[in-house]
Scaffold this active site. Structure first.
Site, PDB file in Angstrom:
ATOM      1  N   ASP A   1       0.880  -1.328  -0.051  1.00 13.51           N
ATOM      2  CA  ASP A   1       0.109   0.178   0.033  1.00 13.51           C
ATOM      3  C   ASP A   1       0.960   1.234   0.033  1.00 13.51           C
ATOM      4  O   ASP A   1       1.705   1.322   0.808  1.00 13.51           O
ATOM      5  CB  ASP A   1      -1.070   0.068   1.293  1.00 13.51           C
ATOM      6  CG  ASP A   1      -1.887   1.120   1.331  1.00 13.51           C
ATOM      7  OD1 ASP A   1      -3.039   0.974   0.812  1.00 13.51           O
ATOM      8  OD2 ASP A   1      -1.535   2.168   2.071  1.00 13.51           O
TER       9      ASP A   1
ATOM     10  N   TYR B   1       2.433  10.101  -0.306  1.00 13.29           N
ATOM     11  CA  TYR B   1       3.401   9.634   0.550  1.00 13.29           C
ATOM     12  C   TYR B   1       4.787   9.849  -0.074  1.00 13.29           C
ATOM     13  O   TYR B   1       5.797   9.801   0.774  1.00 13.29           O
ATOM     14  CB  TYR B   1       3.355   8.174   0.670  1.00 13.29           C
ATOM     15  CG  TYR B   1       2.216   7.509   1.408  1.00 13.29           C
ATOM     16  CD1 TYR B   1       1.450   8.241   1.996  1.00 13.29           C
ATOM     17  CD2 TYR B   1       1.986   6.153   1.487  1.00 13.29           C
ATOM     18  CE1 TYR B   1       0.150   7.895   2.651  1.00 13.29           C
ATOM     19  CE2 TYR B   1       0.732   5.609   2.025  1.00 13.29           C
ATOM     20  CZ  TYR B   1      -0.099   6.491   2.689  1.00 13.29           C
ATOM     21  OH  TYR B   1      -1.075   5.939   3.275  1.00 13.29           O
TER      22      TYR B   1
ATOM     23  N   HIS C   1      -8.113   9.104  -1.722  1.00 15.43           N
ATOM     24  CA  HIS C   1      -7.415   9.225  -0.502  1.00 15.43           C
ATOM     25  C   HIS C   1      -8.240   9.917   0.619  1.00 15.43           C
ATOM     26  O   HIS C   1      -8.228   9.557   1.715  1.00 15.43           O
ATOM     27  CB  HIS C   1      -5.973  10.041  -0.665  1.00 15.43           C
ATOM     28  CG  HIS C   1      -5.319   9.607   0.361  1.00 15.43           C
ATOM     29  ND1 HIS C   1      -3.798   9.838   0.280  1.00 15.43           N
ATOM     30  CD2 HIS C   1      -5.210   9.042   1.413  1.00 15.43           C
ATOM     31  CE1 HIS C   1      -3.301   9.112   1.445  1.00 15.43           C
ATOM     32  NE2 HIS C   1      -4.094   8.910   2.167  1.00 15.43           N
TER      33      HIS C   1
END
Length: 282
Positions: free
Chosen positions: A47, A52, A110
């Site tokens: 994931d 990120y 997200h």
């Protein structure tokens, strides 16, 4: 679930592994090594997210692992600033390019209500979901879903789109059970994933969990992951320590007593609280 190789079947028939590796706060080089090590230990769900900043590292870890691509379930997530139809299409292509992949196994929105779209989130979400549906139908994504969505966010998609989300990734950890959202997902055939199952590390300081670890002769992390599985969630523990990555897989040879599952669920305050996606400042 009885082994790391066990899977859940999503609504569209796609098989999704029951345990994954989270990569939040892992820079590219760290993520590459963690993914390589995890795949060597038998993980098959990885994931990541555009936010990120480590999709290149995750892709490198996949390539150097030697595990065939078709055996790996890769998830990424849409960056908040990229909501809307055209922006979503462009963002997806950039995610694939950074990962070095031809397709994703799961793509998630997200956050449902980013600060950039606070006054127009419904319109932006519908445009994004239209792009998701097209990419899914074109075979470029095997499954589509959401993250941090509460029932009223998903209701918008249920009423105004053709495909319901197949997954909702939520902050789920001891004491943070999001019962309303989880119940809604179960009623609508949406699989729940647990991000930050360790409460970004705070659970290891809880004396209640240390007592349970001694009772079962396991680590606190293993107790939490077993709890996640028994709650019906797919946990996504994050670690870059090879020993802990391996230890997190050693959870399929014991079960928690029902009373302990309920006790862990009720440990309010040990992992903070769930975020409010309609008020988050990002």
């Amino acid at each position: 679930m009885k082994s790391l190789q066990d899977t859940y079947t999503l609504r569209n028939g796609v098989q999704m592994p029951c345990l994954g590796l989270g990569t939040y706060q892992s820079p590219d080089a760290v993520a590459a090594e963690a993914v390589r090590d995890a795949l060597a230990d038998g993980y098959r769900l990885i994931d990541t997210a555009a936010a990120y900043g480590n999709e290149r590292g995750v892709g490198q870890g996949i390539r150097i692992s030697g595990v065939p691509r078709e055996q790996i379930f890769v998830t990424s997530k849409l960056r908040n600033a990229a909501h809307g139809y055209e922006a979503t299409r462009d963002a997806f292509e950039m995610t694939l390019d950074r990962l070095g992949l031809r397709y994703l196994d799961l793509y998630l929105i997200h956050w449902p209500n980013p600060v950039q779209f606070r006054t127009s989130w419904q319109e932006a979400t519908l445009g994004t979901w239209k792009a998701f549906e097209e990419l899914y139908r074109a075979g470029r994504i095997r499954a589509i879903g959401v993250s941090n969505f509460l029932p009223h966010h998903i209701e918008l998609l249920k009423e105004r789109s053709g495909i319901m989300p197949m997954v909702d990734q939520l902050r789920l950890c001891p004491g943070v059970t999001q019962d309303e959202a989880v119940s809604y997902c179960r009623e609508n055939g949406i699989r729940t994933e647990a991000y930050s199952p360790f409460g970004t590390g705070s659970i290891f300081k809880a004396p209640e969990m240390q007592l349970l670890a001694r009772k079962y002769g396991r680590s606190v992390g293993q107790i939490v992951l077993c709890w996640c599985l028994q709650m019906g969630h797919i946990p996504l523990p994050k670690s870059s320590n090879p020993d802990r990555v391996r230890q997190n897989t050693e959870i399929f040879d014991f079960t928690l007593e029902a009373a302990d599952v309920a006790y862990i669920s009720g440990l309010r305050g040990v992992c903070g609280t769930a975020p409010d996606p309609d008020a988050a400042a990002f």
